[in-house]
Design an enzyme around this catalytic site. Structure first.
Site, short mmCIF file in Angstrom:
data_model
loop_
_atom_site.label_atom_id
_atom_site.label_comp_id
_atom_site.label_asym_id
_atom_site.label_seq_id
_atom_site.Cartn_x
_atom_site.Cartn_y
_atom_site.Cartn_z
N ARG A 136 -35.53 18.97 11.88
CA ARG A 136 -37.11 19.43 11.80
C ARG A 136 -37.94 18.18 11.80
O ARG A 136 -38.94 17.78 12.34
CB ARG A 136 -37.35 20.35 10.50
CG ARG A 136 -36.85 21.68 10.63
CD ARG A 136 -37.46 22.41 9.76
NE ARG A 136 -38.71 22.93 9.83
CZ ARG A 136 -39.73 22.43 9.10
NH1 ARG A 136 -39.51 21.63 8.18
NH2 ARG A 136 -40.74 22.55 9.30
N CYS A 157 -25.88 8.87 15.32
CA CYS A 157 -26.26 7.74 16.11
C CYS A 157 -27.52 7.81 16.83
O CYS A 157 -27.70 7.96 17.97
CB CYS A 157 -25.33 7.72 17.29
SG CYS A 157 -23.52 7.42 16.51
N TYR A 198 -40.42 18.22 14.49
CA TYR A 198 -41.87 18.54 14.23
C TYR A 198 -42.37 17.40 13.31
O TYR A 198 -43.56 17.76 12.69
CB TYR A 198 -41.96 19.87 13.41
CG TYR A 198 -41.01 21.00 13.89
CD1 TYR A 198 -41.18 21.52 15.27
CD2 TYR A 198 -40.15 21.67 13.21
CE1 TYR A 198 -40.63 22.80 15.59
CE2 TYR A 198 -39.46 22.70 13.58
CZ TYR A 198 -39.44 23.24 15.06
OH TYR A 198 -38.91 24.27 15.43
N GLU A 252 -43.55 39.93 10.37
CA GLU A 252 -42.57 39.40 10.38
C GLU A 252 -42.38 37.94 9.83
O GLU A 252 -42.10 37.01 10.51
CB GLU A 252 -41.91 39.12 12.22
CG GLU A 252 -42.01 40.27 12.76
CD GLU A 252 -42.36 40.21 14.19
OE1 GLU A 252 -42.60 38.95 14.44
OE2 GLU A 252 -42.29 41.21 14.96
N GLY A 304 -40.89 34.82 8.25
CA GLY A 304 -39.71 34.04 7.96
C GLY A 304 -39.56 33.26 6.87
O GLY A 304 -38.97 33.17 5.66
C1 LIG Z 1 -41.89 36.41 17.27
C2 LIG Z 1 -42.03 35.66 15.68
N1 LIG Z 1 -42.02 36.47 14.60
C3 LIG Z 1 -41.84 35.93 13.41
C4 LIG Z 1 -41.48 34.54 13.31
C5 LIG Z 1 -41.36 34.23 12.11
O1 LIG Z 1 -42.54 33.08 11.79
P1 LIG Z 1 -42.53 32.21 10.19
O2 LIG Z 1 -41.06 31.86 9.76
O3 LIG Z 1 -43.53 31.29 10.57
O4 LIG Z 1 -42.84 33.29 9.33
C6 LIG Z 1 -41.37 33.82 14.50
C7 LIG Z 1 -41.22 32.21 14.32
O5 LIG Z 1 -41.02 31.80 15.38
C8 LIG Z 1 -41.69 34.22 15.72
O6 LIG Z 1 -41.40 33.86 16.99
#
Ligand SMILES: Cc1ncc(COP(=O)(O)O)c(C=O)c1O
Length: 441
Positions: A335, A366, A339, A290, A292
């Protein structure tokens, strides 16, 4: 550092997707999120191709929490990826975009009954169960609806990925998932298997953290997860068919960051997977991922207009500091506050000029919302356009209305064309949810 389709054109302007950044500003205003569609597509294709070549039994979902609107759903669908959503709102966006829901995974560590029911009613392909309460609620719902719901169980491998503490999720001390080490995960799996035919558990899931600049923790996670597959099989007689290792691959925010390429990441992951499968005598699972940030992070650029430029005295060398203020800040990019994130910036209308002064880039909220603590740029004037790079992930989706700012517009650029994919909020949008009760009128 030019990323994706970013170029410098003959006018000395930044160009993205064949569009002059200054023309984009004239048409759409600032702040503006500019997403490089061709690079998003290339990233999706390349990531997929890397894993197809190394381990064909796999499926890649785009983690929509990184960047989501209806247009990206179309791109992700067209590029053949699945979609990870983590709330009713993300799921609803996918539904409204017509995304094939059998290719959707629903995440969340505290899903509401509404979210679970919505997912089932719309036929979401898989629900990633986080805890026992959810497992039992889901079984009751499936029973009531006479449906079989496919699930994965989110487990905690118990490793610390050494990224920012707010994006570390694989360690034991976390709100996400159930522990492998203390037996909670195995107990939940045993229970899930008893919930057949209402629930069909197909495998296990983990996500160890985000913005990881090497694959060491993924290697460790794979070893633990495959070892756990063996434990599950020995204890229950059921061998998981799916192994989901989440996302996490980092990107370049600054020139000194060097995340592994997709190929290097693929080599390490699949090497670790094959070694673990042999070590624990486990048959090949379907490998799910997964990503992102790795797919969209470097494809986004935020354009801002420079306003006030202020020089202040400071006790340390060189005795003064220049604050360059932009027309956005923490409401469009939280961000740095969340972070301590760092970014590179370009002056989009003065590309190629020598970077001879150090400045601090500040927002207009502000709060002391410093977007970039210290960066080198060339000559800068009020009215210039700043381009902050690598804002494609966890920016647009994290935008807020703090100070009642309107959320910026977002455009997709490709082959010299720019399309609005999320319009800028208006002042009327800012008050659209407000109600003055009769007694205050
Ligand atoms: C369950 C799960 N999958 C995938 C991701 C995607 O992570 P990244 O954007 O670091 O690939 C996240 C990010 O928080 C997540 O919580």
């Amino acid at each position: 550092m030019l990323l994706g389709t970013q170029r410098v054109n003959a006018e000395g302007h930044l160009e993205i997707g064949g569009c002059d950044a200054i023309d984009l500003v004239k048409e759409f205003g600032t702040p503006l999120y500019v997403m490089d569609e061709e690079t998003i597509r290339e990233n999706c294709r390349n990531y997929k191709a890397v894993f197809e070549a190394r381990y064909p039994k796999n499926d890649i979902s785009f983690a929509s929490k990184a960047f989501l609107n209806m247009a990206i759903c179309k791109v992700v669908e067209q590029e053949g990826l699945s979609l990870d959503v983590a709330s009713a709102g993300e799921l609803y966006t996918a539904i409204r975009a017509g995304f094939p829901l059998d290719r959707v995974l629903l995440h969340g560590n505290n899903k509401s009954l509404f979210e679970l029911e919505m997912a089932m009613d719309f036929g979401v392909g898989c629900i990633v169960v986080d805890n026992l309460l959810e497992l039992r609620q889901l079984k009751t719902l499936a029973e009531k609806k006479g449906k079989t719901q496919k699930i994965l169980l989110r487990v905690t491998p118990g490793i610390d990925p050494h990224t920012h503490r707010r994006i570390s999720t694989g360690q034991e001390d976390t709100k996400f998932g159930l522990s492998v080490a203390n037996g909670d995960a195995l107990e939940a799996i045993t229970e899930a298997l008893e919930f057949a035919p209402h629930l069909k558990i197909t495998g296990i899931h983990c996500h160890i953290g985000s913005q990881l600049l090497d694959a060491h923790t993924h290697e460790q996670a794979i070893d633990i997860m495959v070892g756990f597959m063996r434990t599950i099989a020995d204890a229950t007689g059921w061998m998981p068919e799916d192994l989901d290792i989440g996302g996490g691959l980092g990107i370049r925010y600054t020139e000194d960051q060097h995340p592994p390429s997709y190929e290097e990441f693929g080599d390490t992951l699949i090497g670790a997977l094959r070694a673990a499968l042999e070590k624990y005598d486990v048959p090949e699972p379907r490998l799910l991922q997964e990503p992102g940030r790795a797919l969209v992070g470097e494809t986004g650029t935020t354009l801002y207009t420079v306003g006030v430029i202020k020089r202040v005295n400071i006790p340390q060398d060189p005795g003064t500091r220049t604050y360059v203020t932009i027309d956005g800040g923490m409401s469009d990019n939280p961000r740095p506050q969340l972070y301590d994130a760092v970014y590179e910036v370009l002056v989009a209308n003065r590309m190629g000029e020598a970077k001879d002064q150090e400045v601090r880039i500040a927002g207009k909220h502000c709060e002391t919302d410093i977007l970039i603590q210290s960066t080198k740029i060339g000559h800068i004037e009020t009215g210039d356009i700043l381009a902050v790079q690598s804002t494609g992930a966890y920016n647009y989706v994290m935008a807020s209305n703090y100070n009642r700012f309107t959320k910026p517009a977002c455009v997709f650029v490709k082959d010299g064309e720019a399309d609005l994919v999320s319009r800028r909020e208006t002042l009327d949008d800012v008050v659209r949810l407000d109600i003055i009760p009769e007694r205050l009128a």
